[in-house]
Structure formats: structure tokens, C-alpha cells
Design a protein around this motif. Structure first.
Motif, PDB file in Angstrom:
ATOM      1  N   GLY A  76      -7.662   5.178  -3.411  1.00 38.14           N
ATOM      2  CA  GLY A  76      -7.130   4.429  -4.548  1.00 38.14           C
ATOM      3  C   GLY A  76      -7.378   2.947  -4.424  1.00 38.14           C
ATOM      4  O   GLY A  76      -7.508   2.404  -3.321  1.00 38.14           O
ATOM      5  N   MET A 132      -3.269   8.643  -8.659  1.00 32.90           N
ATOM      6  CA  MET A 132      -4.502   8.905  -7.895  1.00 32.90           C
ATOM      7  C   MET A 132      -4.503  10.338  -7.342  1.00 32.90           C
ATOM      8  O   MET A 132      -5.535  11.007  -7.334  1.00 32.90           O
ATOM      9  CB  MET A 132      -4.685   7.898  -6.754  1.00 32.90           C
ATOM     10  CG  MET A 132      -5.107   6.497  -7.165  1.00 32.90           C
ATOM     11  SD  MET A 132      -6.556   6.364  -8.236  1.00 32.90           S
ATOM     12  CE  MET A 132      -7.803   7.241  -7.325  1.00 32.90           C
ATOM     13  N   LYS A 172      -2.533   3.701  -3.573  1.00 37.31           N
ATOM     14  CA  LYS A 172      -2.858   2.495  -4.346  1.00 37.31           C
ATOM     15  C   LYS A 172      -2.284   1.300  -3.600  1.00 37.31           C
ATOM     16  O   LYS A 172      -1.307   1.414  -2.863  1.00 37.31           O
ATOM     17  CB  LYS A 172      -2.221   2.573  -5.743  1.00 37.31           C
ATOM     18  CG  LYS A 172      -2.907   1.690  -6.744  1.00 37.31           C
ATOM     19  CD  LYS A 172      -4.121   2.384  -7.323  1.00 37.31           C
ATOM     20  CE  LYS A 172      -4.753   1.572  -8.425  1.00 37.31           C
ATOM     21  NZ  LYS A 172      -5.654   2.395  -9.257  1.00 37.31           N
ATOM     22  N   VAL A 192       3.036   0.309  -8.088  1.00 35.17           N
ATOM     23  CA  VAL A 192       2.092   0.808  -7.078  1.00 35.17           C
ATOM     24  C   VAL A 192       2.393   2.278  -6.762  1.00 35.17           C
ATOM     25  O   VAL A 192       1.471   3.085  -6.579  1.00 35.17           O
ATOM     26  CB  VAL A 192       2.132  -0.062  -5.797  1.00 35.17           C
ATOM     27  CG1 VAL A 192       1.065   0.392  -4.810  1.00 35.17           C
ATOM     28  CG2 VAL A 192       1.920  -1.529  -6.126  1.00 35.17           C
ATOM     29  N   ARG A 237      -5.063  -3.783  -6.414  1.00 35.42           N
ATOM     30  CA  ARG A 237      -4.890  -4.635  -7.602  1.00 35.42           C
ATOM     31  C   ARG A 237      -4.398  -6.016  -7.192  1.00 35.42           C
ATOM     32  O   ARG A 237      -3.444  -6.121  -6.404  1.00 35.42           O
ATOM     33  CB  ARG A 237      -3.863  -3.959  -8.515  1.00 35.42           C
ATOM     34  CG  ARG A 237      -3.525  -4.725  -9.744  1.00 35.42           C
ATOM     35  CD  ARG A 237      -2.646  -3.904 -10.669  1.00 35.42           C
ATOM     36  NE  ARG A 237      -3.365  -2.782 -11.254  1.00 35.42           N
ATOM     37  CZ  ARG A 237      -2.955  -2.095 -12.314  1.00 35.42           C
ATOM     38  NH1 ARG A 237      -1.806  -2.399 -12.903  1.00 35.42           N
ATOM     39  NH2 ARG A 237      -3.669  -1.097 -12.794  1.00 35.42           N
ATOM     40  N   ARG A 245       0.879  -1.171   0.000  1.00 35.79           N
ATOM     41  CA  ARG A 245       0.000   0.000   0.000  1.00 35.79           C
ATOM     42  C   ARG A 245       0.911   1.214   0.000  1.00 35.79           C
ATOM     43  O   ARG A 245       1.766   1.367   0.899  1.00 35.79           O
ATOM     44  CB  ARG A 245      -0.923   0.021   1.229  1.00 35.79           C
ATOM     45  CG  ARG A 245      -1.970   1.150   1.187  1.00 35.79           C
ATOM     46  CD  ARG A 245      -3.088   0.885   0.198  1.00 35.79           C
ATOM     47  NE  ARG A 245      -4.057   1.985   0.143  1.00 35.79           N
ATOM     48  CZ  ARG A 245      -5.013   2.078  -0.789  1.00 35.79           C
ATOM     49  NH1 ARG A 245      -5.136   1.158  -1.736  1.00 35.79           N
ATOM     50  NH2 ARG A 245      -5.848   3.087  -0.783  1.00 35.79           N
ATOM     51  N   LEU A 304       0.934   4.265  -9.620  1.00 36.14           N
ATOM     52  CA  LEU A 304      -0.537   4.260  -9.546  1.00 36.14           C
ATOM     53  C   LEU A 304      -1.026   5.155  -8.401  1.00 36.14           C
ATOM     54  O   LEU A 304      -2.064   5.822  -8.523  1.00 36.14           O
ATOM     55  CB  LEU A 304      -1.047   2.826  -9.360  1.00 36.14           C
ATOM     56  CG  LEU A 304      -0.896   1.908 -10.597  1.00 36.14           C
ATOM     57  CD1 LEU A 304      -1.022   0.436 -10.203  1.00 36.14           C
ATOM     58  CD2 LEU A 304      -1.933   2.253 -11.664  1.00 36.14           C
ATOM     59  N   ALA A 305      -0.276   5.181  -7.304  1.00 36.23           N
ATOM     60  CA  ALA A 305      -0.655   6.028  -6.160  1.00 36.23           C
ATOM     61  C   ALA A 305      -0.537   7.513  -6.530  1.00 36.23           C
ATOM     62  O   ALA A 305      -1.414   8.321  -6.212  1.00 36.23           O
ATOM     63  CB  ALA A 305       0.209   5.702  -4.952  1.00 36.23           C
ATOM     64  N   ASN A 358      -4.946   2.852 -16.384  1.00 38.02           N
ATOM     65  CA  ASN A 358      -3.931   3.754 -15.842  1.00 38.02           C
ATOM     66  C   ASN A 358      -2.610   3.468 -16.547  1.00 38.02           C
ATOM     67  O   ASN A 358      -2.169   2.315 -16.595  1.00 38.02           O
ATOM     68  CB  ASN A 358      -3.764   3.511 -14.336  1.00 38.02           C
ATOM     69  CG  ASN A 358      -4.926   4.062 -13.540  1.00 38.02           C
ATOM     70  OD1 ASN A 358      -5.233   5.253 -13.614  1.00 38.02           O
ATOM     71  ND2 ASN A 358      -5.610   3.207 -12.784  1.00 38.02           N
ATOM     72  N   ASP A 402      -9.652  -2.325  -8.150  1.00 42.63           N
ATOM     73  CA  ASP A 402      -8.825  -2.090  -9.335  1.00 42.63           C
ATOM     74  C   ASP A 402      -8.746  -3.439 -10.045  1.00 42.63           C
ATOM     75  O   ASP A 402      -9.594  -4.316  -9.796  1.00 42.63           O
ATOM     76  CB  ASP A 402      -7.430  -1.557  -8.932  1.00 42.63           C
ATOM     77  CG  ASP A 402      -6.635  -1.047 -10.133  1.00 42.63           C
ATOM     78  OD1 ASP A 402      -6.942   0.038 -10.632  1.00 42.63           O
ATOM     79  OD2 ASP A 402      -5.709  -1.751 -10.583  1.00 42.63           O
TER      80      ASP A 402
END
Ligand SMILES: NC(=O)C1=CN([C@@H]2O[C@H](COP(=O)(O)OP(=O)(O)OC[C@H]3O[C@@H](n4cnc5c(N)ncnc54)[C@H](O)[C@@H]3O)[C@@H](O)[C@H]2O)C=CC1
Ligand SMILES: O=C(O)CCC(=O)C(=O)O
Length: 429
Positions: A84, A104, A119, A97, A87, A72, A100-101, A331, A159
Motif C-alpha cells: 500500500g 488495500m 497504508k 490510514v 500519502r 504505517r 486506506l490500509a 480511494n 499515493d
């Protein structure tokens, strides 16, 4: 008695995929330069606030214990609690990650909702696991992160590889550990647990709304437009269905099992029904002809909707793209190396942090409803989300015109500007 085995990591080959964190940072750098971002804010925004790696022991159905690795990453919380998805995929890795974070954070800022970005992910292959194994994994992950999550701290959502079922287990496990039912700790829940009407289709609907707005800028009519959609999960299948309802002819779709083409247009309802009856896969779909998945994104259509994974449009295939418009449901589907080629070709790109923001927007509505204890009508959800998406689209488009930059860079400019201004007012460092 369960037998403890070694730490389990599914093979996670990231060969042929560029690093999404590098792609994110290269756009961030361009936007930061345009804004003249001060070094202090730049350095704060470059680094995630928090990166947590957890090991999750799970008793598998055969009695053996496997230890899964979960992540996380909380990128930033200056705008509000971090938000977020989570996955479940074999390719999950820390840099992914982290990217992706950060996306967000930018996404929430672009649509102007009061959240920061986060994320999560677990390295696993949910397609080979039983429901019981996935439930124990989800509960273990929740327990391991119970001090990170919270309705006012960090709020997960679905996700890739997760959906309402996993969100229900997360909500239940968190509620048990915190001693009270806490629906607002997670969004994307089943309706009976406080989920919002319209959340399941929200990301695909937002893709449709931004695609229609972009077609208008290009002077094109949906009913004269052809498209392909890569990925036929939550985002791809809903985007295909809703675009099709607007008159767009979807000639090709794909999922992990392969790509499928119908020159006369695929019957999307038939494809969705087939997928639902075949464990979420299109494999064997007879309403279209199988094609080479590599050819899907370079096929002769007006619009591409990548709605699967990162880095599928790269310097290797960008030259061959024939579409005039790319609307990013996924994304990070376009790697930074492809940007100059796409810009040179004059292709309009509605970037991920704008095009797929309908999901987090309706997640925000779900969170509000949970806190209000009052359920909104589906019409209200759709109208409000569409208005937010349309306003964000127009704002980003105007910034792109003003700075003479692609919409992707404009979206980063809008987002970073908002976050940087918030830092200035809060004086947070
Ligand atoms: N679920 C949501 O609300 C949101 C999802 N997204 C993004 O949208 C993308 C898709 O997410 P979901 O639809 O939720 O996931 P999902 O797990 O429901 O579906 C993923 C789909 O992609 C396919 N796929 C995987 N690898 C592929 C490949 N190499 N080529 C073609 N198809 C492939 C799978 O077979 C499946 O059809 C991800 O990038 C995700 O981060 C973005 C915003 C919100
Ligand atoms: O619905 C949410 O809160 C987040 C969805 C998500 O993970 C995303 O937009 O990439």
C-alpha cells in the motif's frame, strides 16, 4: 546546530469530511452479512494487524528542526506481504490510514494478487517544502519504519503527494540500512532503479479499462460519452488522457486550485502540459472556464471520475448527481451516507477497490520483475494488467447480479470471501 522545536502538526481540519473508516466498516458489515461471515473471522478482519505511529525530526532549510507525525498501518497479511502507498498530506489521520490500509486488503483480494493490505502517511504539506526537506522527511520515515518494511513483509508505493522520487529515496535509505540493494522493498520507483514500465499511468489506465467495461454494461459507447474528472494528479490526469483517447469527451476537470469547464471538451494533453509547467497545478489554465468546484460533480455529464480525496460524494450532493456512471479513481470518494441515494437513483458505481486496482496490479508486476531481475516490456505489462482488471470487473459484476447488490458491496463480498477462505485453509487462529 539545529534548534529543536515543538512537535509539528500541520493544521489538519477534517471538518465536512465523514470518517472514511466508518464508511469502510459499514460496507464491510453489509458484505459480511451477505457471506454469513463467522464472528471470529469478522473480528480478526475488523482490527488492523499493526498500527505504528512515528515522530520524524527533520532539519528544515532554515536550520530549525520540525518533528512530523507519520503512520504505517498494516491491516492484514493472510494473503501475503502487505502492500500500500504512502500519502503526504495535511489531512492524514490515523482513521484515514486505517481505512486506506483495509481497502488495500480488499483491493488486492479483488484482483487476486498475493498481497495483504497496508497504508502509510505523514502529516505534512509537501507543496510548501523544498526537495531537500522532503528527502530528509522520507529518509527519516523509512528509518523509523525499517523493521516494518521489507520485500517479504510490507512493500510501500506512491499515493497522494508522493511519486517515483520519494520511492527512490525510500529504496535507497532502506537498502543502506539493510546492507544490500533491495529494489523489491518498494514499488513505483523510477525506471532506472527497477521501476516497471507502465506503473506511472497504471492506476489511470485501470480506471479507463473499468470505465469502458461499465459503459458496455450500460449499452453506451465511449465516443458518445461525456465525463468530468475530479483531481488532476497521477490518477486523474492519466484517467482523463486515456479515456479521452477512447473517445470520451472530458468536459470538466479540477484540482486543489479549482475546477475548469469546456462545453466542447477539454484538450487533455494541453491541460497536462499546462499543469506540468505550473508546479502540478491547473490554476490559470486558459483552455477552459473556471467553475465552482462544488458544481463539478453535479454537472450534466454521463460519467463522474472522482480521483482526488475521500468523501466528496455525500448525502449532501448525491441527490443532485446527474451522471449514470461513477468510476472511483480515488480511494473512498463516496461516503457511506451517499450509498442509498446513489442506489435509489440507479447510478452504476465501479467502486474504488476495483476501479483503481490497476496501480497495485502493476506494482505487483514491478515487485515480480525486481525479484526475477528481468524487465518486462510495456506491452506485456499493459496486456496482463488489462486482463486482470477485466476479469475482476466481470467477476464483481456477476456477484452483484447474483446477490442483487451494488457493485461496491459485490466487490467487498468477493474480497472478504477470498480472505475468509484463506483463513479457513491456513487455520491461522
Ligand atoms: N497513485 C496511485 O497509484 C494510486 C492512487 N489512488 C488514489 O487516487 C487518489 C489520487 O491520488 P494521486 O493521483 O496519486 O495523487 P496526486 O497527489 O498525484 O494528485 C492528487 C490530485 O488531487 C487534487 N486534489 C486534492 N484535493 C482536492 C480537492 N478537494 N478537490 C479537487 N482536487 C483535489 C490535487 O490538486 C491533485 O491534482 C487518492 O485517493 C489515492 O489514494 C488509488 C490507487 C493508486
Ligand atoms: O501500488 C501500490 O502498491 C499501492 C497503491 C495504493 O496505495 C492504492 O492502490 O491505493
Amino acid at each position: 546546530m539545529a534548534v529543536l522545536t515543538t512537535v509539528y502538526k500541520e493544521p489538519a481540519p477534517i471538518v465536512d469530511r465523514e470518517n472514511p473508516l466508518e464508511s469502510m466498516m459499514s460496507r464491510f458489515n453489509v458484505a459480511a452479512n451477505i457471506l454469513g461471515l463467522d464472528e471470529q473471522t469478522y473480528n480478526v478482519l475488523k482490527a488492523p494487524d499493526k498500527q505504528v505511529i512515528v515522530s520524524i525530526p527533520v532539519t528544515m532549510d532554515n536550520g530549525q528542526v520540525r518533528v512530523f507525525e507519520g503512520y504505517r498501518v498494516v491491516h492484514n497479511t493472510i494473503l501475503g506481504p502487505s502492500k500500500g502507498g504512502i500519502r503526504y498530506d495535511t489531512h492524514v489521520h490515523l482513521d484515514e490510514v486505517k481505512a486506506l490500509a483495509a481497502w488495500m486488503t480488499w483491493k488486492c483480494a479483488v484482483v487476486d494478487i498475493p498481497y495483504g493490505g497496508a497504508k502509510g502517511g505523514i502529516i505534512c504539506d509537501p507543496t510548501t517544502m523544498s526537495a531537500g526537506e522532503i528527502e530528509r522527511l522520507t529518509r527519516g520515515y523509512t528509518l523509523a519504519l525499517k523493521d516494518v518494511f521489507g520485500p517479504d513483509k510490507d512493500i510501500p508505493a506512491p499515493d497522494m503527494g508522493t511519486g517515483p522520487r520519494e520511492m527512490a529515496w525510500l529504496m535507497d535509505e532502506y537498502s543502506k540500512t539493510s546492507g544490500k540493494t533491495s529494489p523489491a522493498v518498494v514499488t513505483g520507483k523510477p525506471l532506472v532503479l527497477g521501476g516497471s514500465l507502465g506503473r506511472v499511468e497504471a492506476t489511470g489506465r485501470g480506471v479507463m479499462v473499468s470505465a469502458i467495461a461499465a459503459l458496455a454494461k450500460l449499452g453506451m459507447k465511449p465516443e458518445n460519452t461525456t465525463a468530468v474528472v475530479q483531481g488532476f494528479g497521477n490518477v486523474g490526469s492519466w484517467a482523463a488522457k486515456l479515456l479521452n483517447e477512447k473517445g470520451v469527451k472530458i468536459k470538466g476537470v479540477s484540482d486543489i486550485s479549482g475546477a475548469y469547464w469546456n462545453e466542447d471538451g477539454i484538450d487533455i494533453d494541453e491541460a497536462i502540459a499546462y499543469k506540468n509547467a505550473h508546479k502540478g497545478r491547473l490554476e490559470g489554465f486558459t483552455g477552459a472556464t473556471p467553475m465552482d468546484p462544488d458544481d463539478l460533480l453535479i454537472s450534466d455529464v454521463d460519467m463522474l471520475v472522482p480521483a482526488a480525496v475521500e468523501d466528496v460524494i455525500t448525502e449532501h450532493n448525491a441527490h443532485d448527481i446527474k451522471a449514470k456512471l461513477i468510476v472511483e479513481g480515488a480511494n473512498g470518494p463516496t461516503s457511506a451516507s451517499a450509498d442509498p441515494i446513489i442506489n435509489e437513483k440507479g447510478i452504476l458505481v465501479v467502486p474504488d477497490i476495483l476501479a483503481n486496482s490497476g496501480g497495485v496490479t502493476v506494482s505487483y508486476f514491478e515487485w515480480i520483475q525486481n525479484r526475477q531481475g528481468y524487465k518486462w516490456s510495456e506491452q506485456m505489462v499493459i496486456e496482463r494488467a488489462s486482463r486482470i482488471m477485466t476479469e475482476a470487473f466481470e467477476k464483481v459484476y456477476a456477484v452483484a447480479q447474483k446477490h442483487e447488490v451494488p457493485m461496491r458491496i459485490a466487490a467487498y463480498v468477493v474480497a472478504i470471501d477470498k480472505v475468509a477462505q484463506t483463513y479457513k485453509f491456513r487455520g491461522a487462529y
